[in-house]
Design an enzyme around this catalytic site. Structure first.
Site, PDB file in Angstrom:
ATOM      1  N   ARG A  14      42.892  -5.041 -34.063  1.00  0.00           N
ATOM      2  CA  ARG A  14      43.829  -5.100 -32.934  1.00  0.00           C
ATOM      3  C   ARG A  14      43.072  -4.969 -31.603  1.00  0.00           C
ATOM      4  NH1 ARG A  14      45.204  -2.661 -28.394  1.00  0.00           N
ATOM      5  NH2 ARG A  14      44.929  -0.637 -29.386  1.00  0.00           N
ATOM      6  N   ASP A  15      42.524  -3.799 -31.344  1.00  0.00           N
ATOM      7  CA  ASP A  15      41.880  -3.545 -30.050  1.00  0.00           C
ATOM      8  C   ASP A  15      40.681  -4.476 -29.838  1.00  0.00           C
ATOM      9  OD1 ASP A  15      41.452  -2.289 -27.645  1.00  0.00           O
ATOM     10  OD2 ASP A  15      41.362  -0.270 -28.447  1.00  0.00           O
ATOM     11  N   HIS A 208      41.296   8.468 -29.211  1.00  0.00           N
ATOM     12  CA  HIS A 208      40.955   7.049 -29.080  1.00  0.00           C
ATOM     13  C   HIS A 208      39.983   6.955 -27.905  1.00  0.00           C
ATOM     14  CE1 HIS A 208      42.028   2.637 -29.184  1.00  0.00           C
ATOM     15  NE2 HIS A 208      41.549   2.732 -27.947  1.00  0.00           N
ATOM     16  N   CYS A 241      33.246  -4.296 -23.565  1.00  0.00           N
ATOM     17  CA  CYS A 241      34.019  -3.753 -22.459  1.00  0.00           C
ATOM     18  C   CYS A 241      33.956  -4.746 -21.322  1.00  0.00           C
ATOM     19  CB  CYS A 241      33.445  -2.412 -22.029  1.00  0.00           C
ATOM     20  SG  CYS A 241      34.266  -1.819 -20.554  1.00  0.00           S
ATOM     21  N   ASN A 250      35.507   0.152 -27.829  1.00  0.00           N
ATOM     22  CA  ASN A 250      35.811   1.326 -28.661  1.00  0.00           C
ATOM     23  C   ASN A 250      34.516   1.923 -29.185  1.00  0.00           C
ATOM     24  OD1 ASN A 250      38.386  -0.708 -29.533  1.00  0.00           O
ATOM     25  ND2 ASN A 250      38.842   1.406 -29.021  1.00  0.00           N
TER      26      ASN A 250
HETATM   27 ZN    ZN Z   1      41.165   1.082 -26.754  1.00  0.00          ZN
END
Ligand code: ZN
Length: 302
Positions: A14-15, A208, A241, A250
């Site tokens: 997902r992320d 997170h 990022c 992450n």
């Molecule tokens: Zn995140």
């Protein structure tokens, strides 16, 4: 199943995938999730139920959930922004829903064009839906920008804690803290998770944490030190990022597993099988940069 002292929740599908430009083909996603499960991961955030025109990478979320729920012992989680997304996620058969609520008012308005109060109302609607249709499904909220916001700067800790308490009162099962912007430091992580646990006890959810400034693992360790046992991470730090080229987004799952296992903290994840899953991920996204210091050592590249 290997006993575990921590729950590592893999959020890469997902992320990670929503942050890369290329859309991973569905069969590759299914292979990757299968490989992550084979490595011992027992909670995976497999996608996000948002309109496909906003995030084409997530258009196959229902199909991915259908596959993931066939994997034994896996808790299948999806992100939903609102009731509509929750309806689709519940229809697909998820075990857990996660909703993002910004701790920063400025971030909330910029991101979802809603105030934090309006987002709490959205959460209440999702909780009502859950009561009616799927009482066994758990609902988690991740408080994004809990450690700082690129728009408004610092986010008052009192506001973060008050928001968490309001959400628990509304009926949310777990409230976690997200360092969306990678601004957290270990002292702050320790302080805020301590306060969160003092306020909402067992309802305090996962950490997170992002690695934007290289503090991802240090922040995870700080959270561990004050009793946090749930951690979100992404294989290969997938997605990077956008604000810091060369930095993972992450925390990297491989590095987090390595750190805990080296400390004698059991993750339930097998390192060799995790590397096999990384190869499956790379096949599905050729050329996409993957991160992870522990992996460089394992490869003998140092
Ligand atoms: Zn995140």
């Amino acid at each position: 199943m290997t006993p575990a002292d921590v729950l590592i929740s893999e959020v890469g599908p997902r992320d990670g995938l929503q942050s890369v430009k290329t859309t991973m083909p569905t069969p590759d996603k299914l292979r990757w999730i299968t490989a992550l499960h084979a490595a011992g991961l027992r909670e995976i955030e497999v996608g996000s139920f948002v309109p496909a025109r906003l995030l084409p990478q997530m258009a196959d979320a229902a199909e991915v959930v259908h596959h993931a729920i066939t994997l034994p012992g896996l808790r299948v989680m999806a992100l939903v922004p609102n009731r509509r997304g929750a309806e689709a996620a519940l229809a697909a058969g998820v075990h857990k829903i996660t909703l993002p609520v910004s701790a920063s008012e400025a971030h909330s308005l910029a991101n979802v064009r809603k105030t934090r109060g309006q987002m709490v109302d959205e959460v209440r609607e999702v909780l009502a839906l859950r009561r009616e249709r799927a009482p066994g499904v758990s609902v988690e909220v991740g408080l994004s920008t809990a450690f700082g916001c690129t728009l408004q700067g610092s986010v008052p800790e009192d506001e973060v804690i008050r928001l968490a308490a309001t959400l628990v009162e509304a009926g949310v099962d777990e409230v976690g803290l997200s360092d969306t912007t990678g601004m957290a430091n270990p002292a702050q992580v320790r302080r805020l998770f301590l306060r969160l646990r003092a306020e909402i006890g067992d309802r305090a959810g996962a950490a997170h944490l992002h690695n934007t400034r290289g503090l991802g693992l240090a922040n995870c360790l700080a959270a561990w030190d004050v009793g946090v046992r749930g951690f979100d991470s992404s294989q290969g730090g997938l997605g990077g990022c956008p604000y810091a080229p060369g930095a993972s987004g992450n925390v990297v799952t491989e590095d987090l597993v390595h750190m805990f296992e080296a400390m004698g903290v059991r993750t339930g994840v097998d390192g060799a099988a995790l590397l096999a899953a990384r190869a499956v991920l790379q096949q599905g996204l050729p050329g996409e940069p993957l991160y992870g210091m522990s992996v460089l050592v394992a490869d003998g590249r140092h």
